[in-house]
Motif scaffolding. Sequence first.
Motif, PDB file in Angstrom:
ATOM      1  N   GLU A  50       0.832  -1.203   0.000  1.00 12.95           N
ATOM      2  CA  GLU A  50       0.000   0.000   0.000  1.00 12.95           C
ATOM      3  C   GLU A  50       0.867   1.254   0.000  1.00 12.95           C
ATOM      4  N   LYS A  53       2.335   1.785  -3.440  1.00  7.46           N
ATOM      5  CA  LYS A  53       1.314   2.308  -4.344  1.00  7.46           C
ATOM      6  C   LYS A  53       1.101   3.795  -4.089  1.00  7.46           C
ATOM      7  N   THR A  54       0.988   4.165  -2.817  1.00  4.84           N
ATOM      8  CA  THR A  54       0.786   5.564  -2.452  1.00  4.84           C
ATOM      9  C   THR A  54       1.977   6.411  -2.882  1.00  4.84           C
ATOM     10  N   GLY A  56       4.003   5.814  -5.325  1.00  6.47           N
ATOM     11  CA  GLY A  56       3.934   5.948  -6.784  1.00  6.47           C
ATOM     12  C   GLY A  56       2.943   7.015  -7.199  1.00  6.47           C
ATOM     13  N   GLU A  57       1.783   7.025  -6.537  1.00  9.69           N
ATOM     14  CA  GLU A  57       0.765   8.031  -6.841  1.00  9.69           C
ATOM     15  C   GLU A  57       1.271   9.428  -6.493  1.00  9.69           C
ATOM     16  N   LEU A  58       1.939   9.560  -5.352  1.00 10.66           N
ATOM     17  CA  LEU A  58       2.480  10.860  -4.958  1.00 10.66           C
ATOM     18  C   LEU A  58       3.555  11.336  -5.929  1.00 10.66           C
ATOM     19  N   ASP A  60       3.773  10.522  -9.090  1.00  8.02           N
ATOM     20  CA  ASP A  60       3.073  10.923 -10.315  1.00  8.02           C
ATOM     21  C   ASP A  60       2.490  12.325 -10.168  1.00  8.02           C
ATOM     22  N   THR A  61       1.889  12.587  -9.009  1.00  8.17           N
ATOM     23  CA  THR A  61       1.301  13.904  -8.750  1.00  8.17           C
ATOM     24  C   THR A  61       2.377  14.975  -8.743  1.00  8.17           C
TER      25      THR A  61
END
Length: 79
Positions: A50, A53-54, A56-58, A60-61
Motif C-alpha cells: 500500500e 502504491k501511495t 507511486g501516486e504521490l 506521479d502527482t
Amino acid sequence: MSKSQVEALIKTVETLVQELEQTKAGCRQQAELNRDVNQRCERLEQGMEEMKKTMGELLDTKLAFEARERQVRKLSKQL
C-alpha cells in the motif's frame, strides 16, 4: 525380567511419556508463535504494498505539478 527391572522399565517409559508430552506442548507453542509471526509478516507486506502504491501516486502527482509549473513559466515568459 525381575520385578525391579520391570519397575525400572515402567519408570523409564513413564518418564519418556512425560518428556513426549512436554515436547508436544512446546511444539504447539512454537507453531502458534510461527502462525502469529507469519500473520504479522503478511500484514507488514500488505502495508508495504500500500505504501509503494501511495508513493507511486504521490510521485506521479509531483511530476504532474512540476510539468504544470514548467508550462506556467513558459507561458509567463511569452507574455
